[in-house]
Design a protein around this motif. Structure first.
Motif, mmCIF file in Angstrom:
data_model
loop_
_atom_site.group_PDB
_atom_site.id
_atom_site.type_symbol
_atom_site.label_atom_id
_atom_site.label_comp_id
_atom_site.label_asym_id
_atom_site.label_seq_id
_atom_site.Cartn_x
_atom_site.Cartn_y
_atom_site.Cartn_z
ATOM 1 N N TRP A 41 3.270 5.000 0.374
ATOM 2 C CA TRP A 41 2.555 4.181 -0.593
ATOM 3 C C TRP A 41 1.696 3.214 0.221
ATOM 4 O O TRP A 41 2.210 2.409 0.985
ATOM 5 C CB TRP A 41 3.519 3.416 -1.484
ATOM 6 C CG TRP A 41 4.163 4.289 -2.512
ATOM 7 C CD1 TRP A 41 5.325 4.987 -2.378
ATOM 8 C CD2 TRP A 41 3.662 4.586 -3.807
ATOM 9 N NE1 TRP A 41 5.588 5.693 -3.524
ATOM 10 C CE2 TRP A 41 4.571 5.462 -4.412
ATOM 11 C CE3 TRP A 41 2.527 4.195 -4.514
ATOM 12 C CZ2 TRP A 41 4.377 5.957 -5.706
ATOM 13 C CZ3 TRP A 41 2.344 4.682 -5.793
ATOM 14 C CH2 TRP A 41 3.260 5.545 -6.381
ATOM 15 N N ILE A 42 0.379 3.284 0.054
ATOM 16 C CA ILE A 42 -0.570 2.494 0.825
ATOM 17 C C ILE A 42 -1.277 1.517 -0.109
ATOM 18 O O ILE A 42 -1.662 1.891 -1.225
ATOM 19 C CB ILE A 42 -1.648 3.410 1.482
ATOM 20 C CG1 ILE A 42 -1.007 4.583 2.209
ATOM 21 C CG2 ILE A 42 -2.573 2.631 2.392
ATOM 22 C CD1 ILE A 42 -0.136 4.205 3.364
ATOM 23 N N TYR A 43 -1.488 0.284 0.352
ATOM 24 C CA TYR A 43 -2.221 -0.681 -0.460
ATOM 25 C C TYR A 43 -3.627 -0.163 -0.727
ATOM 26 O O TYR A 43 -4.311 0.329 0.171
ATOM 27 C CB TYR A 43 -2.303 -2.043 0.233
ATOM 28 C CG TYR A 43 -1.040 -2.849 0.088
ATOM 29 C CD1 TYR A 43 -0.751 -3.506 -1.111
ATOM 30 C CD2 TYR A 43 -0.140 -2.958 1.139
ATOM 31 C CE1 TYR A 43 0.412 -4.236 -1.260
ATOM 32 C CE2 TYR A 43 1.030 -3.687 0.999
ATOM 33 C CZ TYR A 43 1.295 -4.328 -0.205
ATOM 34 O OH TYR A 43 2.448 -5.041 -0.344
ATOM 35 N N ARG A 44 -4.050 -0.282 -1.972
ATOM 36 C CA ARG A 44 -5.368 0.191 -2.403
ATOM 37 C C ARG A 44 -6.468 -0.412 -1.521
ATOM 38 O O ARG A 44 -7.384 0.281 -1.083
ATOM 39 C CB ARG A 44 -5.601 -0.198 -3.861
ATOM 40 C CG ARG A 44 -6.988 0.130 -4.389
ATOM 41 C CD ARG A 44 -7.196 -0.422 -5.785
ATOM 42 N NE ARG A 44 -6.328 0.211 -6.763
ATOM 43 C CZ ARG A 44 -6.635 1.310 -7.450
ATOM 44 N NH1 ARG A 44 -7.783 1.890 -7.252
ATOM 45 N NH2 ARG A 44 -5.795 1.798 -8.319
ATOM 46 N N GLN A 45 -6.357 -1.689 -1.231
ATOM 47 C CA GLN A 45 -7.397 -2.379 -0.468
ATOM 48 C C GLN A 45 -7.517 -1.813 0.956
ATOM 49 O O GLN A 45 -8.616 -1.651 1.459
ATOM 50 C CB GLN A 45 -7.102 -3.875 -0.415
ATOM 51 C CG GLN A 45 -8.174 -4.663 0.293
ATOM 52 C CD GLN A 45 -7.891 -6.146 0.279
ATOM 53 O OE1 GLN A 45 -6.911 -6.591 -0.298
ATOM 54 N NE2 GLN A 45 -8.750 -6.911 0.911
ATOM 55 N N THR A 46 -6.396 -1.486 1.597
ATOM 56 C CA THR A 46 -6.482 -0.961 2.957
ATOM 57 C C THR A 46 -7.085 0.436 2.979
ATOM 58 O O THR A 46 -7.687 0.837 3.970
ATOM 59 C CB THR A 46 -5.109 -0.945 3.668
ATOM 60 O OG1 THR A 46 -4.227 -0.089 2.964
ATOM 61 C CG2 THR A 46 -4.537 -2.328 3.795
#
Length: 175
Positions: A41-46
């Protein structure tokens, strides 16, 4: 939304495979699969600003020949040290003091006082082969520091010298 993301879209080495599922910890994250198969799960912003391009499996692609050679040499040195059942650094022989230390001396801690009027006391201890060895309780910090230094010399001096010798002997090796 500034950057619309879609299922199957590729960003760097990531492929988007899912969107937030209602769990609070996934609120601002996108489920992605890396080319190596890792799912995270990756932060949308990154993802959208390009900070995260892979799970880390592709980090070596940006390394130059000198960095790769240095890493290989480091692995050889560490392997030699570990084969000799040693550690690269021993307490008092190059290790840093823990940032939570109340005294600034490894293995020396300030003991809690049972009464407010009692002077502070310092406890000295050392860990050898996973076992805590109590060195004593001292009225002043200097005495506790000296006891700890003497224990370091007693338990670790020979091992630290062997580890330093291994490092030194591999220093001249070409990477």
């Amino acid at each position: 939304m500034r950057h619309p993301l879609t299922l199957g879209q590729q960003i760097g080495y990531w492929t988007i495979i899912g969107f937030p599922d209602g769990k609070p910890e996934h609120k601002h994250k996108i489920c992605c699969r890396c080319v190596c198969g890792t799912v995270r799960w990756i932060y949308r912003q990154t993802l959208t600003n390009g900070t995260s391009r892979s799970c880390g499996c592709r980090r070596h692609e940006r390394a130059n020949a000198q960095q790769i050679a240095g890493k290989e040499k480091g692995k050889r040195v560490m392997s030699s040290i570990h084969q000799a059942h040693l550690a690269p650094k021993y307490a008092g022989f190059g290790r840093k003091t823990n940032r939570n230390s109340t005294t600034g001396v490894p293995g020396v801690s300030l003991m809690p006082n049972s009464s407010k009027s009692a002077p502070p006391r310092y406890r000295a201890q050392i860990s050898v082969n996973g076992k805590q060895i109590y060195l004593g309780c001292f009225e002043n910090l200097e005495d506790a520091k000296q006891a700890r230094k003497a224990a370091e010399q007693h338990y670790f001096k020979e091992k630290a010298q062997k580890a330093a010798h291994i490092k030194e002997s591999t220093k001249g090796d070409k990477p």
